[in-house]
Design an enzyme around this catalytic site. Sequence first.
Site, PDB file in Angstrom:
ATOM      1  CE  LYS A 171      53.034  39.479  35.275  1.00 42.22           C
ATOM      2  NZ  LYS A 171      52.206  39.603  36.466  1.00 42.22           N
TER       3      LYS A 171
ATOM      4  CE  LYS B 135      44.579  39.496  34.184  1.00 38.85           C
ATOM      5  NZ  LYS B 135      45.079  40.490  35.130  1.00 38.85           N
TER       6      LYS B 135
ATOM      7  CE  LYS C  32      50.171  46.894  36.950  1.00 35.19           C
ATOM      8  NZ  LYS C  32      48.913  46.216  36.952  1.00 35.19           N
TER       9      LYS C  32
HETATM   10  N1  AQP Z   1      52.923  35.338  33.176  1.00 33.15           N
HETATM   11  C1  AQP Z   1      52.557  34.786  34.317  1.00 33.15           C
HETATM   12  N2  AQP Z   1      53.161  33.649  34.743  1.00 33.15           N
HETATM   13  C2  AQP Z   1      52.778  33.074  35.917  1.00 33.15           C
HETATM   14  N3  AQP Z   1      51.810  33.581  36.715  1.00 33.15           N
HETATM   15  C3  AQP Z   1      51.176  34.707  36.324  1.00 33.15           C
HETATM   16  N4  AQP Z   1      50.184  35.444  36.865  1.00 33.15           N
HETATM   17  C4  AQP Z   1      49.909  36.487  36.057  1.00 33.15           C
HETATM   18  N5  AQP Z   1      50.710  36.450  34.965  1.00 33.15           N
HETATM   19  C5  AQP Z   1      51.518  35.352  35.100  1.00 33.15           C
HETATM   20  C6  AQP Z   1      49.523  35.146  38.131  1.00 33.15           C
HETATM   21  O1  AQP Z   1      48.124  35.390  37.977  1.00 33.15           O
HETATM   22  C7  AQP Z   1      47.603  35.882  39.226  1.00 33.15           C
HETATM   23  C8  AQP Z   1      46.701  37.060  39.021  1.00 33.15           C
HETATM   24  O2  AQP Z   1      47.336  38.121  38.482  1.00 33.15           O
HETATM   25  P1  AQP Z   1      46.581  39.527  38.337  1.00 33.15           P
HETATM   26  O3  AQP Z   1      45.688  39.470  37.198  1.00 33.15           O
HETATM   27  O4  AQP Z   1      45.925  39.931  39.605  1.00 33.15           O
HETATM   28  O5  AQP Z   1      47.731  40.522  38.143  1.00 33.15           O
HETATM   29  P2  AQP Z   1      49.062  40.384  37.399  1.00 33.15           P
HETATM   30  O6  AQP Z   1      49.982  39.440  38.093  1.00 33.15           O
HETATM   31  O7  AQP Z   1      49.530  41.809  37.257  1.00 33.15           O
HETATM   32  O8  AQP Z   1      48.651  39.746  36.006  1.00 33.15           O
HETATM   33  P3  AQP Z   1      48.781  40.396  34.593  1.00 33.15           P
HETATM   34  O9  AQP Z   1      48.207  39.427  33.609  1.00 33.15           O
HETATM   35  O10 AQP Z   1      50.191  40.868  34.346  1.00 33.15           O
HETATM   36  O11 AQP Z   1      47.789  41.610  34.723  1.00 33.15           O
HETATM   37  P4  AQP Z   1      47.965  43.094  34.252  1.00 33.15           P
HETATM   38  O12 AQP Z   1      48.456  43.012  32.841  1.00 33.15           O
HETATM   39  O13 AQP Z   1      46.590  43.693  34.372  1.00 33.15           O
HETATM   40  O14 AQP Z   1      48.933  43.747  35.198  1.00 33.15           O
HETATM   41  C9  AQP Z   1      48.768  36.139  40.148  1.00 33.15           C
HETATM   42  O15 AQP Z   1      48.808  35.062  41.068  1.00 33.15           O
HETATM   43  C10 AQP Z   1      49.962  36.111  39.238  1.00 33.15           C
HETATM   44  O16 AQP Z   1      51.134  35.651  39.902  1.00 33.15           O
END
Ligand code: AQP
Length: 334
Positions: free
Chosen positions: A197, A200, A115
């Site tokens: 991955k 969002k 990050k």
């Molecule tokens: N692509 C994915 N496939 C499976 N599981 C996913 N999760 C997120 N993306 C995928 C699961 O969603 C939960 C919450 O995630 P988060 O929003 O706290 O953070 P993150 O994992 O960092 O999700 P993002 O979408 O990638 O957020 P940003 O872009 O803000 O960093 C977790 O249980 C995660 O495993």
Amino acid sequence: MDSEKKIIFSGIQPSGSLTLGNYIGALRNWSKLQEDYSCYFCVVDLHAITVRQDPAMLRKRCMDTLCLFIASGIDPVENTIFFQSHVSAHAELSWVLSCNTYFGELGRMIQFKEKSQKHSENVNAGLFTYPVLMAADILLYQADLVPVGADQKQHLEIARDLAVRFNNAYSETFKVPEPFISGVGSRIMSLADPTSKMSKSDANENGYILMLDEPDVIARKIKRAVTDSDGVIAYDESRPGIYNLINIMSACSGITPEQIVDTYEGKGYGDFKMAVADSVIACLEPLQKRYNEIRNDKTFINEVMARGDEKAAKAAYKTLNKVYKKVGFAPKSL
Ligand code: AQP
């Protein structure tokens, strides 16, 4: 809530509009836990500001996220769903824990390294101490289990280390949480770059499908999904584009990857992509309908927030008061 049940804590950052990855990897599984566990599901807004957010947009996304929890089938009466910033014990315990966390152990966190490269203009202290706040989230509720994806395993290890370290220094205070591996829900990859991955906060909106995307938008994004020039539908990890689309279709339809390959073997990518899109649209349709019913129902949302905040605060302050006493702070009244 049954106190005999094991306690689960999990959260999602309102750092963007939630994606199909968040649904398949988290929300959908959470809704299956509610009968067997006592669950705390949190909109972790304090975590979201480790990356600069537009305030009006963040406020909207916080409410959207709460409503998507409910639309995904999480019962707001059976579970405790709430906003992290509404329970100040998270920030307070985070401070106490940060005084028991070493600079070196936070410096080893892969997510911090990733990050801080991605947001090199804003490598703030919150990004560095993110795992301490996450430890506070979990330890406040004396969680037995924490559903974690592969990318959060390191952070759960820190939470466990901090619980043990504090218990050894000040006597038994925190339950040491275990990872919860549900076995369901694969990692959903970006449609634009299937080696990373689906996220969002991806700058490329063709990389993700949002839980609230309209059917025509879903169809367009899947049609544009990056594949390869082989022209053969096979379930093969070394062909990440097709592999990801098969996983998405399997997760959305319940059909196994092998059955999908049997059905679409020998057919073109165009037909296959249309079938993937149809399965995603059908999977999201009922939750989109439920979301639209509740999103503007202020009375309902206020009730959910009041109930969740109260239940969370009760559990959280019980732990925090214990912690304050153990570290030696003077009581509020004699
Ligand atoms: N692509 C994915 N496939 C499976 N599981 C996913 N999760 C997120 N993306 C995928 C699961 O969603 C939960 C919450 O995630 P988060 O929003 O706290 O953070 P993150 O994992 O960092 O999700 P993002 O979408 O990638 O957020 P940003 O872009 O803000 O960093 C977790 O249980 C995660 O495993």
